[in-house]
Scaffold this active site. Structure first.
Site, mmCIF file in Angstrom:
data_model
loop_
_atom_site.group_PDB
_atom_site.id
_atom_site.type_symbol
_atom_site.label_atom_id
_atom_site.label_comp_id
_atom_site.label_asym_id
_atom_site.label_seq_id
_atom_site.Cartn_x
_atom_site.Cartn_y
_atom_site.Cartn_z
ATOM 1 N N GLU A 46 0.833 -1.204 0.000
ATOM 2 C CA GLU A 46 0.000 0.000 0.000
ATOM 3 C C GLU A 46 0.872 1.261 0.000
ATOM 4 O O GLU A 46 1.851 1.357 0.740
ATOM 5 C CB GLU A 46 -0.889 -0.007 1.245
ATOM 6 C CG GLU A 46 -1.816 1.195 1.356
ATOM 7 C CD GLU A 46 -2.569 1.234 2.675
ATOM 8 O OE1 GLU A 46 -3.627 1.881 2.716
ATOM 9 O OE2 GLU A 46 -2.096 0.631 3.659
ATOM 10 N N LYS A 76 -10.419 2.950 -1.563
ATOM 11 C CA LYS A 76 -10.527 2.264 -0.275
ATOM 12 C C LYS A 76 -11.838 2.617 0.426
ATOM 13 O O LYS A 76 -12.137 3.790 0.657
ATOM 14 C CB LYS A 76 -9.325 2.652 0.576
ATOM 15 C CG LYS A 76 -9.168 1.886 1.883
ATOM 16 C CD LYS A 76 -7.838 2.278 2.514
ATOM 17 C CE LYS A 76 -7.555 1.562 3.812
ATOM 18 N NZ LYS A 76 -6.215 1.935 4.340
ATOM 19 N N CYS A 115 -5.678 -2.583 2.574
ATOM 20 C CA CYS A 115 -5.323 -2.567 3.988
ATOM 21 C C CYS A 115 -6.525 -2.713 4.923
ATOM 22 O O CYS A 115 -7.023 -3.809 5.099
ATOM 23 C CB CYS A 115 -4.503 -1.326 4.312
ATOM 24 S SG CYS A 115 -3.512 -1.507 5.831
#
Length: 278
Positions: A44, A117, A154
């Site tokens: 990431e 995200k 993540c």
């Protein structure tokens, strides 16, 4: 003919020199490609240090639109050269909005789409809500090399709903680029095993392999990252893994048709009771 997908995860340490970081990821991607990897997962936000440890305005200057971001453009060129797919995490600016995003780059170097995200953490050492809006794309699945893959970012990896949403769209392998390590509020807390187990659970519940990348080392902020990138099979078993401190790549191949048979036989998707899940 049996459908096979060969995947790779990498881990490395990164600093503030974006060119050096791109060069490091490129070298690791070349190593994975030499081993036959078709989908190669960098960590990431590899463009620089993980800057979300504190709230500093200066980092917003590094965000760029997907078509102008140096790391994305470099990975597009590399993907075309190596004929591999590169899910590329980057700091995205879209007008006045900022996102923690992923550019899905196909084996021809073309941009297949962007995922933003969905789950944005906010805690000691991981103050992402200051920098990023929650993603507005929804979860995405892409067709690469005759396979369907899903990619979360993540914090997404802790949510079973994210993995299931991608699996319901047909994802056969799940990928998670990550930047995770020490917990500044509690130096005794080591989250490596829960981090792994959460994703291993996604593998079991969706009968789908999971690929996780991470960074290593202690950055200028004092935050340390525990590496431990891994590839898990559909049973959640770790078939490949890296240690806490080594830079490198791991590669593994999966027979997708055999996994599809297992997925059907277990009946997890057949027996869902969505009327009770609201």
């Amino acid at each position: 003919m049996t459908r096979t997908l060969k995947v790779a995860a990498m881990q490395a340490a990164f600093g503030e020199d974006i060119d050096a970081n791109i060069a490091k990821v490129s070298a690791l991607a070349r190593e994975a490609a030499k081993q036959g990897a078709q989908v190669i997962l960098p960590p990431e936000l590899f463009e620089g240090p993980y800057f979300c440890v504190a709230q500093e305005e200066r980092w917003f200057a590094n965000a760029k639109p997907v078509g102008e971001h140096k790391a994305v453009l470099a990975m597009q060129k590399l993907a075309k050269e190596l004929k591999v797919a590169l899910p590329t995490s980057f700091f995205e600016r879209d007008g006045p909005a900022y996102y923690n995003s992923l550019a899905m780059i196909g084996a021809d170097g073309a941009l297949m789409g962007v995922y933003r995200k969905s789950h944005i953490p906010d805690g000691p050492g991981y103050q992402e809500k200051y920098y990023f809006r929650p993603g507005d794309t929804g979860f995405k699945v892409w067709d690469v090399f005759g396979a369907k893959i899903g990619v979360g970012i993540c914090w997404d990896q802790w949510f079973p709903e994210a993995a299931r949403a991608m699996a319901l769209q047909g994802a056969e392998v799940l990928f998670y680029p990550t930047a995770i390590g020490s917990e500044p509020h509690d130096p005794s807390l080591d989250t490596r095993e829960p981090w792994r187990r959460a994703m291993q659970g996604h593998a079991v519940s969706n009968i789908a392999p999971v690929v996780a990348s991470n960074r290593i080392g202690t950055e200028a902020t004092g935050q340390s990252y525990y590496g431990s990138a891994f590839i898990a099979n559909h049973r959640g078993d770790l078939v490949k893994e890296l240690g806490r401190t080594e830079e490198g790549v791991i590669v593994h191949a999966f027979e997708l048709d055999a996994l599809a048979t297992h997925r059907a036989a277990w009946g997890f998707f057949r027996d869902r009771r969505t009327e009770f899940y609201r």
